[in-house]
Design a protein around this motif. Structure first.
Motif, PDB file in Angstrom:
ATOM      1  N   VAL A  48      -7.379   6.968   3.194  1.00 53.60           N
ATOM      2  CA  VAL A  48      -8.620   7.011   3.972  1.00 53.60           C
ATOM      3  C   VAL A  48      -8.975   8.442   4.385  1.00 53.60           C
ATOM      4  N   ARG A  49      -7.979   9.281   4.609  1.00 54.40           N
ATOM      5  CA  ARG A  49      -8.300  10.671   4.972  1.00 54.40           C
ATOM      6  C   ARG A  49      -8.898  11.421   3.783  1.00 54.40           C
ATOM      7  N   LEU A  95      -7.251   7.574  12.614  1.00 54.92           N
ATOM      8  CA  LEU A  95      -7.031   8.435  11.450  1.00 54.92           C
ATOM      9  C   LEU A  95      -8.262   9.234  11.062  1.00 54.92           C
ATOM     10  N   ILE A  96      -9.450   8.665  11.314  1.00 58.99           N
ATOM     11  CA  ILE A  96     -10.677   9.294  10.835  1.00 58.99           C
ATOM     12  C   ILE A  96     -11.721   9.361  11.947  1.00 58.99           C
ATOM     13  N   GLY A 104       1.616   4.307  -4.791  1.00 60.20           N
ATOM     14  CA  GLY A 104       2.485   4.660  -3.676  1.00 60.20           C
ATOM     15  C   GLY A 104       1.830   5.455  -2.581  1.00 60.20           C
ATOM     16  N   GLU A 105       0.540   5.774  -2.721  1.00 62.38           N
ATOM     17  CA  GLU A 105      -0.146   6.532  -1.671  1.00 62.38           C
ATOM     18  C   GLU A 105      -0.265   5.671  -0.411  1.00 62.38           C
ATOM     19  N   THR A 106      -0.124   6.293   0.754  1.00 63.51           N
ATOM     20  CA  THR A 106      -0.225   5.551   2.007  1.00 63.51           C
ATOM     21  C   THR A 106      -1.677   5.298   2.365  1.00 63.51           C
ATOM     22  N   THR A 151      -7.092  -1.420  -7.430  1.00 62.51           N
ATOM     23  CA  THR A 151      -7.403  -0.417  -8.453  1.00 62.51           C
ATOM     24  C   THR A 151      -7.387   0.996  -7.868  1.00 62.51           C
ATOM     25  N   SER A 152      -6.712   1.170  -6.731  1.00 64.70           N
ATOM     26  CA  SER A 152      -6.708   2.467  -6.061  1.00 64.70           C
ATOM     27  C   SER A 152      -5.348   3.156  -6.185  1.00 64.70           C
TER      28      SER A 152
END
Length: 306
Positions: free
Chosen positions: A94-95, A121-122, A87-89, A81-82
């Motif tokens: 997460v960023r 990444l974070i 198509g978002e990576t 549901t995101s």
């Protein structure tokens, strides 16, 4: 005394003192969850995001309950549901979540190494809630907590993990953790379901269940992971059950009173008979209860390290 690592990504290489610190800290939280009021303000003001890219019942609920009982603010992320469906990576997802000023991420993913990638990444603390067939560190920690609670020690105990070792992240975390604290570890199953290099780690390998039962103080029985193609490694579920399923008859035949464990969910009648799963030697539900306390301990030790 803080943990050596700022994240919990697995138990491979985790020092004995860190494992012992988590298990000792969990004792206090286990007492709290037996109280009428089970909530403490330990993580008040901290925000934890549960990033689950794979279906889960016990682990997800256990983590969420642990977070809420520590008074953290909890956000649940579901991939289906995101914006990932648009198509978002993963990196952008997460960023963006971290830009909302979170403190910790609990991640489950089908790909091995995903939590390690996330740490690149974070800046938030990352806890691995299971990555592919790689590791599931909090399950192994709650297993070790339950063994110690029931048997009084871990050092020099004989623990055998039975079943689909090749596909099991639970098996690998248990092997790494138990060897570190001094247990004697064995595995048992068809040759097609046991990695070839396990003996190099100091693990005893059995292919005969009677030999495994004779060796053991504790049997940790794994689920046959049908969704990962495990059934292709043996002729039929019926034959697997006949050779490797744990039944009352097989335990009586070996005259052994062993502790019975299973991380769930159980394929009843395949890897474990119902009278054993629900019998007096089974601590399967205690594992579930202890899981909340152990995850509270991990969240506390990582979330308050500053």
């Amino acid at each position: 005394m803080p943990l050596e690592s700022r994240h919990l990504l697995g138990l491979e290489g985790v020092p004995k003192k860190d494992i012992e610190l988590i298990l000792e800290t969990a004792v206090g939280f286990r007492e709290i969850i037996d109280r009428p009021i089970k909530k403490v303000p330990t993580l008040q003001g901290k925000t934890v995001v549960n990033l689950f890219f794979e279906s889960s019942t016990r682990t997800r609920i256990s983590f969420e309950l642990a977070e809420k009982r520590l008074s953290a603010d909890v956000l649940n992320f579901t991939a289906s549901t995101s914006s990932l469906t648009k198509g978002e990576t993963l990196k952008d997802t997460v960023r963006n979540i971290e830009a909302m000023k979170i403190d910790m991420v609990v991640m489950r993913h089908t790909a091995a190494g995903s939590p390690h990638y996330l740490t690149q990444l974070i800046d938030s603390y990352v806890i691995n809630a299971g990555d592919g067939s790689h590791e599931h560190p909090t399950q192994a920690l709650l297993d070790m907590y339950t063994i110690k609670e029931q048997m009084g020690k871990l050092d020099r105990l004989n623990v055998c993990i039975i079943g689909d070792i090749s596909h099991s992240r639970v098996a690998m975390s248990n092997i790494f953790g138990l060897l570190t604290v001094g247990a004697n570890v064995a595995v048992c199953g068809p040759a097609t379901m046991i990695p070839r290099d396990l003996k190099k780690l100091g693990v005893t390998v059995f292919h005969n269940l009677d030999d495994a039962i004779q060796f053991s103080d504790v049997l940790n029985i794994l689920r046959i992971q049908l969704e990962r193609g495990a059934a292709s490694n043996f002729p039929s579920l019926r034959e697997y059950s006949r050779l490797y399923g744990i039944s009352k008859e097989k335990l009586l035949r070996n005259k052994k009173d062993v502790l019975i464990m299973h991380p769930g969910p159980i394929n009843r009648g395949v890897e474990l008979a119902s009278d054993i799963a629900d019998g007096s030697s089974s601590v399967i539900l205690q594992q579930v209860t202890n899981g909340v306390a152990v995850r509270m301990a991990v969240l506390y030790l990582i979330g308050t390290r500053n």
